[in-house]
Design a protein around this motif. Structure first.
Motif, PDB file in Angstrom:
ATOM      1  N   MET B 244      81.644 -53.774   0.785  1.00  0.00           N
ATOM      2  CA  MET B 244      82.755 -54.336  -0.004  1.00  0.00           C
ATOM      3  C   MET B 244      83.436 -55.472   0.754  1.00  0.00           C
ATOM      4  SD  MET B 244      84.692 -51.072  -1.600  1.00  0.00           S
ATOM      5  CE  MET B 244      83.823 -49.708  -2.309  1.00  0.00           C
ATOM      6  N   VAL B 245      83.670 -55.275   2.046  1.00  0.00           N
ATOM      7  CA  VAL B 245      84.303 -56.327   2.853  1.00  0.00           C
ATOM      8  C   VAL B 245      83.367 -57.535   2.925  1.00  0.00           C
ATOM      9  CG1 VAL B 245      85.227 -56.925   5.129  1.00  0.00           C
ATOM     10  CG2 VAL B 245      85.631 -54.646   4.188  1.00  0.00           C
ATOM     11  N   PHE B 246      82.091 -57.262   3.124  1.00  0.00           N
ATOM     12  CA  PHE B 246      81.057 -58.307   3.176  1.00  0.00           C
ATOM     13  C   PHE B 246      81.119 -59.169   1.912  1.00  0.00           C
ATOM     14  CE2 PHE B 246      76.903 -60.054   2.456  1.00  0.00           C
ATOM     15  CZ  PHE B 246      76.259 -60.168   3.670  1.00  0.00           C
ATOM     16  N   ILE B 247      81.132 -58.502   0.758  1.00  0.00           N
ATOM     17  CA  ILE B 247      81.133 -59.234  -0.515  1.00  0.00           C
ATOM     18  C   ILE B 247      82.430 -60.035  -0.674  1.00  0.00           C
ATOM     19  CG2 ILE B 247      81.181 -58.946  -3.034  1.00  0.00           C
ATOM     20  CD1 ILE B 247      79.342 -56.483  -2.627  1.00  0.00           C
ATOM     21  N   ALA B 248      83.560 -59.426  -0.270  1.00  0.00           N
ATOM     22  CA  ALA B 248      84.850 -60.121  -0.405  1.00  0.00           C
ATOM     23  C   ALA B 248      84.855 -61.409   0.417  1.00  0.00           C
ATOM     24  CB  ALA B 248      85.984 -59.200   0.039  1.00  0.00           C
ATOM     25  N   VAL B 249      84.298 -61.354   1.630  1.00  0.00           N
ATOM     26  CA  VAL B 249      84.248 -62.547   2.491  1.00  0.00           C
ATOM     27  C   VAL B 249      83.259 -63.561   1.918  1.00  0.00           C
ATOM     28  CG1 VAL B 249      83.657 -63.391   4.806  1.00  0.00           C
ATOM     29  CG2 VAL B 249      84.929 -61.261   4.541  1.00  0.00           C
ATOM     30  N   LEU B 250      82.152 -63.057   1.421  1.00  0.00           N
ATOM     31  CA  LEU B 250      81.132 -63.938   0.834  1.00  0.00           C
ATOM     32  C   LEU B 250      81.706 -64.709  -0.351  1.00  0.00           C
ATOM     33  CD1 LEU B 250      78.040 -64.654   0.679  1.00  0.00           C
ATOM     34  CD2 LEU B 250      77.817 -62.735  -0.897  1.00  0.00           C
ATOM     35  N   GLY B 251      82.438 -64.019  -1.204  1.00  0.00           N
ATOM     36  CA  GLY B 251      82.987 -64.675  -2.392  1.00  0.00           C
ATOM     37  C   GLY B 251      84.144 -65.590  -2.067  1.00  0.00           C
ATOM     38  N   GLY B 252      84.885 -65.269  -1.030  1.00  0.00           N
ATOM     39  CA  GLY B 252      86.082 -66.048  -0.671  1.00  0.00           C
ATOM     40  C   GLY B 252      87.200 -65.074  -0.421  1.00  0.00           C
ATOM     41  N   ALA B 253      87.448 -64.784   0.856  1.00  0.00           N
ATOM     42  CA  ALA B 253      88.404 -63.736   1.214  1.00  0.00           C
ATOM     43  C   ALA B 253      89.742 -63.979   0.523  1.00  0.00           C
ATOM     44  CB  ALA B 253      88.575 -63.685   2.720  1.00  0.00           C
ATOM     45  N   GLY B 254      90.169 -63.014  -0.253  1.00  0.00           N
ATOM     46  CA  GLY B 254      91.467 -63.116  -0.910  1.00  0.00           C
ATOM     47  C   GLY B 254      91.387 -63.738  -2.294  1.00  0.00           C
ATOM     48  N   SER B 255      90.201 -64.121  -2.728  1.00  0.00           N
ATOM     49  CA  SER B 255      90.077 -64.774  -4.027  1.00  0.00           C
ATOM     50  C   SER B 255      89.636 -63.775  -5.093  1.00  0.00           C
ATOM     51  CB  SER B 255      89.053 -65.906  -3.927  1.00  0.00           C
ATOM     52  OG  SER B 255      88.574 -66.247  -5.204  1.00  0.00           O
ATOM     53  N   VAL B 256      90.359 -63.769  -6.215  1.00  0.00           N
ATOM     54  CA  VAL B 256      90.030 -62.843  -7.303  1.00  0.00           C
ATOM     55  C   VAL B 256      88.669 -63.198  -7.903  1.00  0.00           C
ATOM     56  CG1 VAL B 256      90.721 -62.107  -9.622  1.00  0.00           C
ATOM     57  CG2 VAL B 256      92.428 -62.304  -7.799  1.00  0.00           C
ATOM     58  N   GLY B 286      72.357 -61.076   6.023  1.00  0.00           N
ATOM     59  CA  GLY B 286      73.182 -61.352   7.207  1.00  0.00           C
ATOM     60  C   GLY B 286      73.219 -62.842   7.492  1.00  0.00           C
ATOM     61  N   ALA B 287      72.054 -63.485   7.407  1.00  0.00           N
ATOM     62  CA  ALA B 287      71.984 -64.925   7.665  1.00  0.00           C
ATOM     63  C   ALA B 287      72.798 -65.683   6.616  1.00  0.00           C
ATOM     64  CB  ALA B 287      70.530 -65.395   7.634  1.00  0.00           C
ATOM     65  N   PHE B 288      72.723 -65.203   5.371  1.00  0.00           N
ATOM     66  CA  PHE B 288      73.465 -65.811   4.267  1.00  0.00           C
ATOM     67  C   PHE B 288      74.966 -65.769   4.571  1.00  0.00           C
ATOM     68  CE2 PHE B 288      74.550 -65.481  -0.501  1.00  0.00           C
ATOM     69  CZ  PHE B 288      74.470 -66.847  -0.667  1.00  0.00           C
ATOM     70  N   LEU B 289      75.443 -64.605   5.016  1.00  0.00           N
ATOM     71  CA  LEU B 289      76.879 -64.464   5.314  1.00  0.00           C
ATOM     72  C   LEU B 289      77.267 -65.327   6.519  1.00  0.00           C
ATOM     73  CD1 LEU B 289      79.479 -62.951   4.470  1.00  0.00           C
ATOM     74  CD2 LEU B 289      78.998 -61.344   6.298  1.00  0.00           C
ATOM     75  N   LEU B 290      76.363 -65.372   7.498  1.00  0.00           N
ATOM     76  CA  LEU B 290      76.633 -66.172   8.699  1.00  0.00           C
ATOM     77  C   LEU B 290      76.835 -67.644   8.321  1.00  0.00           C
ATOM     78  CD1 LEU B 290      76.704 -65.260  11.664  1.00  0.00           C
ATOM     79  CD2 LEU B 290      74.432 -66.226  11.933  1.00  0.00           C
ATOM     80  N   VAL B 291      75.979 -68.132   7.450  1.00  0.00           N
ATOM     81  CA  VAL B 291      76.080 -69.524   7.000  1.00  0.00           C
ATOM     82  C   VAL B 291      77.419 -69.746   6.288  1.00  0.00           C
ATOM     83  CG1 VAL B 291      75.124 -71.223   5.365  1.00  0.00           C
ATOM     84  CG2 VAL B 291      73.605 -69.921   6.870  1.00  0.00           C
ATOM     85  N   ILE B 292      77.781 -68.782   5.446  1.00  0.00           N
ATOM     86  CA  ILE B 292      79.051 -68.902   4.705  1.00  0.00           C
ATOM     87  C   ILE B 292      80.229 -68.955   5.682  1.00  0.00           C
ATOM     88  CG2 ILE B 292      80.645 -67.587   3.220  1.00  0.00           C
ATOM     89  CD1 ILE B 292      78.561 -68.847   1.544  1.00  0.00           C
ATOM     90  N   ILE B 293      80.239 -68.030   6.653  1.00  0.00           N
ATOM     91  CA  ILE B 293      81.370 -67.957   7.580  1.00  0.00           C
ATOM     92  C   ILE B 293      81.453 -69.231   8.424  1.00  0.00           C
ATOM     93  CG2 ILE B 293      82.242 -66.762   9.642  1.00  0.00           C
ATOM     94  CD1 ILE B 293      81.247 -64.157   8.321  1.00  0.00           C
ATOM     95  N   LEU B 294      80.275 -69.713   8.868  1.00  0.00           N
ATOM     96  CA  LEU B 294      80.275 -70.881   9.757  1.00  0.00           C
ATOM     97  C   LEU B 294      80.589 -72.175   9.011  1.00  0.00           C
ATOM     98  CD1 LEU B 294      77.222 -70.145  12.068  1.00  0.00           C
ATOM     99  CD2 LEU B 294      79.633 -70.081  12.677  1.00  0.00           C
ATOM    100  N   PHE B 295      80.022 -72.321   7.841  1.00  0.00           N
ATOM    101  CA  PHE B 295      80.126 -73.622   7.167  1.00  0.00           C
ATOM    102  C   PHE B 295      81.030 -73.629   5.934  1.00  0.00           C
ATOM    103  CE2 PHE B 295      75.993 -73.503   9.344  1.00  0.00           C
ATOM    104  CZ  PHE B 295      76.208 -74.531  10.254  1.00  0.00           C
ATOM    105  N   ALA B 296      81.364 -72.468   5.414  1.00  0.00           N
ATOM    106  CA  ALA B 296      82.227 -72.432   4.224  1.00  0.00           C
ATOM    107  C   ALA B 296      83.129 -71.206   4.293  1.00  0.00           C
ATOM    108  CB  ALA B 296      81.365 -72.395   2.957  1.00  0.00           C
ATOM    109  N   PRO B 297      84.126 -71.237   5.189  1.00  0.00           N
ATOM    110  CA  PRO B 297      84.974 -70.046   5.354  1.00  0.00           C
ATOM    111  C   PRO B 297      85.744 -69.670   4.094  1.00  0.00           C
ATOM    112  CG  PRO B 297      85.787 -71.901   6.662  1.00  0.00           C
ATOM    113  CD  PRO B 297      84.471 -72.313   6.119  1.00  0.00           C
ATOM    114  N   GLY B 298      85.829 -70.592   3.146  1.00  0.00           N
ATOM    115  CA  GLY B 298      86.490 -70.256   1.876  1.00  0.00           C
ATOM    116  C   GLY B 298      85.567 -69.507   0.938  1.00  0.00           C
ATOM    117  N   GLY B 299      84.342 -69.201   1.391  1.00  0.00           N
ATOM    118  CA  GLY B 299      83.391 -68.461   0.573  1.00  0.00           C
ATOM    119  C   GLY B 299      82.858 -69.279  -0.592  1.00  0.00           C
ATOM    120  N   LEU B 300      82.206 -68.584  -1.518  1.00  0.00           N
ATOM    121  CA  LEU B 300      81.590 -69.272  -2.656  1.00  0.00           C
ATOM    122  C   LEU B 300      82.628 -69.998  -3.494  1.00  0.00           C
ATOM    123  CD1 LEU B 300      79.082 -66.466  -3.723  1.00  0.00           C
ATOM    124  CD2 LEU B 300      78.572 -68.553  -2.455  1.00  0.00           C
TER     125      LEU B 300
END
Lengths: 252, 334
Positions: B244-256, B286-300
């Motif tokens: 759940m935390v993984f998905i929340a960060v992937l989508g954009g932490a704090g974004s509905v 894991g690699a997908f999330l790593l890319v998101i965190i490194l290059f797009a911290p606002g998530g999708l």
């Protein structure tokens, strides 16, 4: 019923931090409508006094009463609700919000609304909050994030937030510290006028004697864990011991 | 009132989701799980807005799922009642757990949540005669408003219930976060001292949001159990919380919107990565999330917003960065 003639009354306060005595039998009373400045050397216990009066620190001995009601063991939020607000040396703002949003959060806290379908930006208090920002000279930055503002503006907004709680007493810790000398008197002019309009009594800790002389009705000198002197600025600031020990000048 | 241009693409995607059972039924199973998980992730998202991460929210996911499974085996086996039971069970549990965990912040908050969820997981595993142990409980297909349906139509109904609840709860969370009570809850993240000096208990403010977040996880859990027809202790296992935390960060932490965008992306990647690269799908995720965190911290959602802004600047021809945006919350987190 308020049996006390004072707005706030501290009696026999004592508190120690290790070997340091911040308050040792302090008696201090604040009269409604008379702005009090507290001066004294760094580390003397002035901020500790504000912390005790707002419930952040509990004294090991003594009593604080607000309008005759004992508040010594009350939580800060309860003390705030009965009419004592606080502004800080380092402004305590909500850093992910704009200035007006900070004010509206204060209005939300004051109103106690629980309805999740009201948009905070449409609160009926919005006009009142804008007026408060206007009173402290910050209406033009209402829509800017508070982290983008100058220290002086943040201090004024911190005070405006405290005033949004409609307090009877406002405690301020060095309201002009960190502010450019040229802005200090400007800020205090605005502040004292605002407080008078809102009928709020102020207690402020201050190191700038020019500010104390011009804006305080009474001055308390805090030194060695005690209030050494209390009187009008003219009486206190010309006292030889105050000049020697606190102001640091030559006695004429 | 004009329709905001930024919402055009999300509106098209919602319309496309509504047409999936008709036009792309092969995606229905993946997307129904994505929507249900998205509702649960919404709960984690709410907490993130107060600056808190929970590694134990599967507790509420699981408790609601088991509440629904017990009710489904009783005469009160209607879908509406199941969802209500899951919501109430998770909200009440959220209140009880919240009274303890809301005293703590940061890592202590996260780990205490984990501890509670693992206690519940152990109970599910050990009380075999009640919970079915590791085998779990089979959940009979419930009626819908008193009507019994065959598997096919029931899955279609469940899909639209999940989509409807996702929209309704997403809307509600946006309203909550914009309301005075929601704003006070979010200030726990930035300044608890000022909150206390505004006459508000940060702990109480946090508990209110915590109960909402637990209830959202519960709704996701009871729907998931209904869709799968079985509940097992894995519903409350820590891996589920981490997911759940993984998905929340992937989508954009704090974004509905990010809760659902992340959930759909996660389920699609997981399903197709598992199908085409069975042994390394976790590595790909894991690699997908790593890319998101490194290059797009606002998530999708952050990526979408920045692309949208770039396109708008391009069409306006100014080439200048916009100024005077009143609050970053309005842009990044809607």
């Amino acid at each position: 019923m308020n049996a006390s003639p004072y707005l706030l009354e501290a009696r026999d306060l004592q508190i120690r931090f290790g070997g340091v005595v911040a308050a040792d039998g302090v008696d201090l009373a604040i009269t409604e409508g008379r702005n009090l400045a507290i001066i004294g050397p760094n580390g003397a216990g002035k901020t500790t006094f504000l912390n005790i009066c707002t419930g952040w620190i509990k004294p090991s001995r003594g009593r604080v009463a607000f309008r005759g009601r004992d508040i010594t063991r009350m939580a800060p939020r309860k003390i705030c609700r009965i009419g004592i607000a606080r502004a800080f040396q380092h402004p305590q703002l909500f850093t992910e919000h704009t200035a007006i949003e900070n004010m509206l959060i204060a209005a939300s806290a004051r109103s106690g609304r629980q309805n999740p379908f009201i948009d905070m930006h449409n609160l009926p208090e919005r006009g009142e909050m804008m007026h408060l920002l206007d009173m402290v000279g910050c209406a033009d930055v209402a829509d800017r994030m508070v982290v983008e503002l100058s220290e002086g503006q943040r201090k004024l907004i911190d005070i405006a937030i405290a005033l949004a709680m409609k307090p009877a007493l406002l405690l301020m810790d060095e309201p002009t510290s960190g502010v450019a000398s040229a802005e200090k008197f400007q800020i205090m002019d605005i502040l004292v006028k605002t407080l008078a309009e809102a009928k709020v009594t102020a207690v402020f800790v201050e190191h700038d004697m020019g500010i104390v002389e011009n804006y305080a009705d009474e001055v308390a000198v805090w030194s060695g864990g005690k209030v050494q002197f209390k009187g009008t600025p003219q009486e206190v600031l010309q006292h030889p011991e105050v000049i020697r020990d606190v102001i640091g000048g030559e006695v004429a | 009132m004009t329709f905001p241009r930024r919402a055009i693409l999300p509106a098209i995607l919602v319309a496309a989701l509504a047409l999936v059972p008709i036009l792309a039924p092969f995606l229905q199973v993946v997307l129904i799980f994505a929507l249900m998980k998205g509702i649960a992730v919404l709960g984690v998202t709410v907490l993130l807005r107060a600056g808190q991460v929970s590694f134990g929210h599967a507790l509420f996911f699981g408790i609601a799922a088991y509440a629904g499974a017990f009710l489904a085996a009783s005469p009160f086996d209607d879908l509406v009642l199941l969802v209500l039971a899951g919501l109430v069970a998770s909200a009440v549990t959220g209140l009880v757990v919240g009274l303890f965990v809301a005293r703590y912040r940061g890592i202590f908050f996260a780990m205490l949540n984990l501890a509670f969820s693992m206690i519940f997981w152990s109970i599910l595993e050990k009380f075999y005669y009640l919970t079915g142990g590791a085998d779990g409980l089979r959940q009979p297909r419930p009626t819908v408003l008193g009507m019994a349906f065959e598997r096919g139509p029931f899955e279609d109904i469940l899909y639209y219930v999940a989509l409807g609840l996702a929209l309704l709860l997403g809307w509600f969370v946006i309203r909550f976060l914009g309301s005075p009570i929601g704003q006070l809850f979010q200030t726990v993240k930035t300044n608890e001292t000022r909150l206390e000096y505004l006459g508000i208990s940060p702990r109480v403010a946090l508990i209110k949001g915590y109960v909402l977040s637990a209830a959202l996880c519960g709704v996701g859990g009871v729907l998931m159990a209904t869709a799968q027809g079985i509940v097992t202790p894995s519903y409350a296992y820590w891996v589920r919380s981490g997911e759940m935390v993984f998905i929340a960060v992937l989508g954009g932490a704090g974004s509905v919107a990010g809760a659902f965008a992340g959930s759909i992306a996660y389920e699609l990647v997981r399903t197709y990565a598992a199908a085409f690269a069975g042994d390394i799908w976790q590595l790909l995720l894991g690699a997908f999330l790593l890319v998101i965190i490194l290059f797009a911290p606002g998530g999708l959602v952050g990526i979408y917003n920045s692309l949208f802004d770039r396109a708008r600047r391009g069409t306006s021809g100014s080439g200048k960065r916009e100024t005077g945006v009143p609050a970053k919350s309005a842009e990044v987190r809607s």
